[in-house]
Design a protein around this motif. Structure first.
Motif, PDB file in Angstrom:
ATOM      1  N   ASP A 138      34.489  41.975  34.517  1.00 16.98           N
ATOM      2  CA  ASP A 138      34.590  42.502  35.872  1.00 16.98           C
ATOM      3  C   ASP A 138      33.325  41.902  36.897  1.00 16.98           C
ATOM      4  O   ASP A 138      32.852  42.877  37.756  1.00 16.98           O
ATOM      5  CB  ASP A 138      34.818  43.830  35.140  1.00 16.98           C
ATOM      6  N   SER A 139      32.435  40.463  37.119  1.00 18.12           N
ATOM      7  CA  SER A 139      31.126  40.756  37.480  1.00 18.12           C
ATOM      8  C   SER A 139      30.468  41.817  37.977  1.00 18.12           C
ATOM      9  O   SER A 139      30.228  42.333  39.584  1.00 18.12           O
ATOM     10  CB  SER A 139      32.151  40.278  38.915  1.00 18.12           C
ATOM     11  N   PRO A 140      29.913  42.599  36.596  1.00 15.18           N
ATOM     12  CA  PRO A 140      29.116  43.425  37.078  1.00 15.18           C
ATOM     13  C   PRO A 140      27.407  43.758  37.362  1.00 15.18           C
ATOM     14  O   PRO A 140      26.476  42.323  36.900  1.00 15.18           O
ATOM     15  CB  PRO A 140      29.348  43.738  35.179  1.00 15.18           C
ATOM     16  N   ASN A 141      27.688  43.936  38.919  1.00 13.36           N
ATOM     17  CA  ASN A 141      26.339  44.238  39.992  1.00 13.36           C
ATOM     18  C   ASN A 141      26.228  42.787  39.905  1.00 13.36           C
ATOM     19  O   ASN A 141      24.687  42.308  39.762  1.00 13.36           O
ATOM     20  CB  ASN A 141      24.916  44.710  39.002  1.00 13.36           C
ATOM     21  N   TYR A 142      27.427  41.328  40.351  1.00 12.40           N
ATOM     22  CA  TYR A 142      27.215  40.026  40.884  1.00 12.40           C
ATOM     23  C   TYR A 142      26.768  39.769  41.975  1.00 12.40           C
ATOM     24  O   TYR A 142      27.571  40.622  43.067  1.00 12.40           O
ATOM     25  CB  TYR A 142      28.368  39.531  40.891  1.00 12.40           C
ATOM     26  N   GLU A 143      25.393  38.863  42.510  1.00 13.27           N
ATOM     27  CA  GLU A 143      25.654  38.540  43.522  1.00 13.27           C
ATOM     28  C   GLU A 143      26.362  37.725  44.615  1.00 13.27           C
ATOM     29  O   GLU A 143      26.381  37.915  45.256  1.00 13.27           O
ATOM     30  CB  GLU A 143      24.276  37.632  43.193  1.00 13.27           C
ATOM     31  N   MET A 144      27.187  37.152  43.434  1.00 10.42           N
ATOM     32  CA  MET A 144      28.802  36.291  43.607  1.00 10.42           C
ATOM     33  C   MET A 144      29.741  36.359  43.251  1.00 10.42           C
ATOM     34  O   MET A 144      30.135  36.553  42.093  1.00 10.42           O
ATOM     35  CB  MET A 144      28.287  34.773  43.368  1.00 10.42           C
ATOM     36  N   PRO A 145      29.929  38.094  43.536  1.00 10.78           N
ATOM     37  CA  PRO A 145      31.674  38.487  42.851  1.00 10.78           C
ATOM     38  C   PRO A 145      32.916  37.564  42.765  1.00 10.78           C
ATOM     39  O   PRO A 145      32.557  37.022  43.909  1.00 10.78           O
ATOM     40  CB  PRO A 145      31.884  39.532  42.952  1.00 10.78           C
ATOM     41  N   ASP A 146      33.137  37.688  41.864  1.00  6.11           N
ATOM     42  CA  ASP A 146      34.969  36.957  41.655  1.00  6.11           C
ATOM     43  C   ASP A 146      35.456  36.827  43.037  1.00  6.11           C
ATOM     44  O   ASP A 146      35.829  37.799  43.653  1.00  6.11           O
ATOM     45  CB  ASP A 146      36.050  37.400  40.855  1.00  6.11           C
ATOM     46  N   PRO A 147      35.372  36.179  43.598  1.00  7.97           N
ATOM     47  CA  PRO A 147      35.824  36.789  45.386  1.00  7.97           C
ATOM     48  C   PRO A 147      38.136  36.890  45.316  1.00  7.97           C
ATOM     49  O   PRO A 147      38.133  37.254  46.083  1.00  7.97           O
ATOM     50  CB  PRO A 147      35.548  35.189  45.749  1.00  7.97           C
ATOM     51  N   LYS A 148      38.177  36.314  44.122  1.00  8.17           N
ATOM     52  CA  LYS A 148      39.733  36.559  44.594  1.00  8.17           C
ATOM     53  C   LYS A 148      39.913  38.041  44.053  1.00  8.17           C
ATOM     54  O   LYS A 148      41.087  38.441  43.493  1.00  8.17           O
ATOM     55  CB  LYS A 148      40.524  35.228  43.304  1.00  8.17           C
TER      56      LYS A 148
END
Length: 516
Positions: A138-148
């Protein structure tokens, strides 16, 4: 039920929405695969009923139902549970809402209403504890989360409204690669020997040619007696058959096995089985990939897709856990190549776990440490879920050189004497054309046969590869020898005729680390 008197739905905007600005506390459950992270979270929900508890399941409704049933069986009243879109039925001004247990899955349609409820709970009540299940994808606290992925951005935003966030997942790569600085790691009770806790290291591989497995798992004819013998032997102890994705394929597998006298069940989008009671042979695919524990399943049959992620490989063995270790052994039937990929995934997982043990509270140090490690070849997570990290590994390209030589026994003998021949033609009882899912014969020949014997496409296949009319390619050198060879001759099949083709290996890159 006590309510506020202001009828306006925007009541919250003028009633203390900025009363609390503290950041949430983040923790993760440090555990073995299927050690019981969700069970721990559910018990904690019961112990902390003075606040709002939100259990965020994965996308499957099966998991939502599993959480609901376990809470009801623990003595929680159904009136204390709010399931999925039921959150839309409650007034945000109801006091009682903020001590309930909300069970919801990761669907954007709930997000706006849930964000408002979490904000109110944080500023005007005792806050929210969010149990974020299967957070690794789930891209948790990501600097670059899944753009889609709208879902990924929403989930991190929702977590920001909570007082406490507990991440629960069997695979921690996403947590290690994130910018999360964890306040603590929650350690579960270590299994004792008499608990018969089944871990990956306890499993044994029963190897079989992947070609026959793909035929069977795609819903085609079961032709390898070794597969049927495995099912006969272990059906009483429970076997999970991981089918190809197509629902029709699962139905064909079930019909074929039922006709042979097996007792079968199917877990798919339109057919539910109770994970706690299902026995004998269970056929499924994505519905049995994550977050579900089958109490009476002790063995498995599987064939991996072309490029599985390490996270999926760690998650897919849904037979691990408490009381699952049999004295007679627990077995996974798959090809040797697939078994090696699963072993590599677990090796990589241990590296990510170690990074969190060392630097859970400091993502900068954690990331620096990860960059110095050597990983097995493979993709930790989908590229869109890597938070900008890249895995660069040694890759080779194999190019054909020179003209093809028409096949003849004399040419075979000469090339073998020269020491560059990788394979020969042999015969097999099965005269059917090679099959691989729904691909055409021509596509299979192009992608899997007419390739270098030292390349990935061929090394993933068995030592004997059926082609057509009972003819097959037989490997005469080890895979290790072929992988290292710079020049070799292999067989290609064109217009129903055989040829020898020389192949040359060319190194493209030589990096082996995670980079960002």
């Amino acid at each position: 039920m006590a309510t506020f008197n202001t009828p306006d739905d925007h009541w919250y905007l003028t009633n203390g929405s900025n009363n609390s600005t503290s950041n949430p506390s983040f923790s993760y459950i440090k555990k073995k695969v299927q050690q019981g992270g969700s069970t721990w979270a559910l018990k904690r929900c019961l112990e902390n009923r003075d606040r709002l508890n939100v259990f965020m399941c994965d996308t499957s409704d099966t998991q939502v139902n599993q959480v609901r049933v376990r809470l009801l069986e623990s003595g929680v009243s159904s009136s204390d549970l709010v399931i999925k879109d039921e959150i839309n039925k409650y007034s945000i001004k109801d006091d009682e809402l903020y001590t309930k247990i909300i069970i919801i899955n990761k669907h954007p349609s709930y997000s706006e209403r849930l964000a408002l409820i979490l904000s109110i709970a944080k500023s005007m009540y005792n806050g929210t504890v969010l149990y974020w299940d299967e957070s690794d994808y789930d891209s948790p606290n990501y600097e670059m989360p899944d753009p889609k992925s709208q879902k990924d951005v929403i989930l991190t935003a929702l977590a920001g409204h909570c007082k406490e966030v507990v991440m629960i997942t069997a695979t921690v790569a996403g947590l290690a690669l994130s910018e999360t600085d964890f306040d603590k790691a929650i350690e579960l009770e270590e299994p004792k020997p008499d608990d018969n806790f089944l871990e990956f290291k306890d499993l044994e591989n029963v190897s079989v040619d992947k070609e026959y497995l793909i035929d069977f798992l795609s819903g085609n004819k079961l032709t390898d007696p070794k597969i049927e013998d495995f099912l006969r032997k272990y059906e009483p102890e429970g076997v999970l058959v991981r089918a190809e994705h197509r629902i029709k394929g699962m139905e064909n597998i079930q019909a074929q096995l039922t006709n042979r006298g097996f007792k079968t069940s199917v877990l798919a989008g339109d057919s539910y089985v109770d994970p706690r009671t299902v026995r004998n042979i269970l056929i499924s695919y994505k519905m049995a990939l994550r977050g579900i524990t089958f109490l009476f399943i002790h063995h498995m049959i599987l064939a991996l897709p072309k490029n599985p992620t390490f996270a999926d490989l760690v998650q897919l063995l849904r037979l691990l856990g408490w009381g699952k270790k049999l004295k007679t052994g627990n077995f996974i039937m798959c090809s040797p190549e697939d078994w090696q990929k699963i072993k590599d995934a677990h090796t990589a997982e241990e590296i990510y776990k170690q990074s969190l043990e060392l630097y859970a509270d400091d993502h900068v140090k954690r990331h620096a440490w990860l960059k110095e490690q050597s990983f097995p070849q493979g993709l930790p997570l989908p590229n869109s879920k890597l938070n900008g990290w890249k895995r660069t590994t040694r890759h080779y390209t194999h190019e054909p050189v020179g003209n093809k030589i028409p096949y003849s026994p004399q040419a075979e003998e000469i090339l073998n004497i020269q020491g560059q021949l990788a394979e020969v033609i042999t015969t097999v009882p099965n005269t059917e054309d090679i099959k691989w899912g729904g691909r055409s014969f021509e596509k299979i020949i192009s992608d899997m046969i007419n390739q270098s014997p030292g390349g990935k496409a061929r090394l993933e296949r068995g030592d004997v590869q059926r082609v057509r009319n009972g003819q097959a390619i037989k490997r005469i050198k080890t895979k290790e020898e072929l992988a290292e060879a710079d020049l070799l001759y292999g067989l290609v099949f064109e217009d129903n005729e055989w040829f020898f083709q020389q192949w040359k290996k060319i190194v493209k890159t030589a990096k082996t680390r995670m980079e960002k």
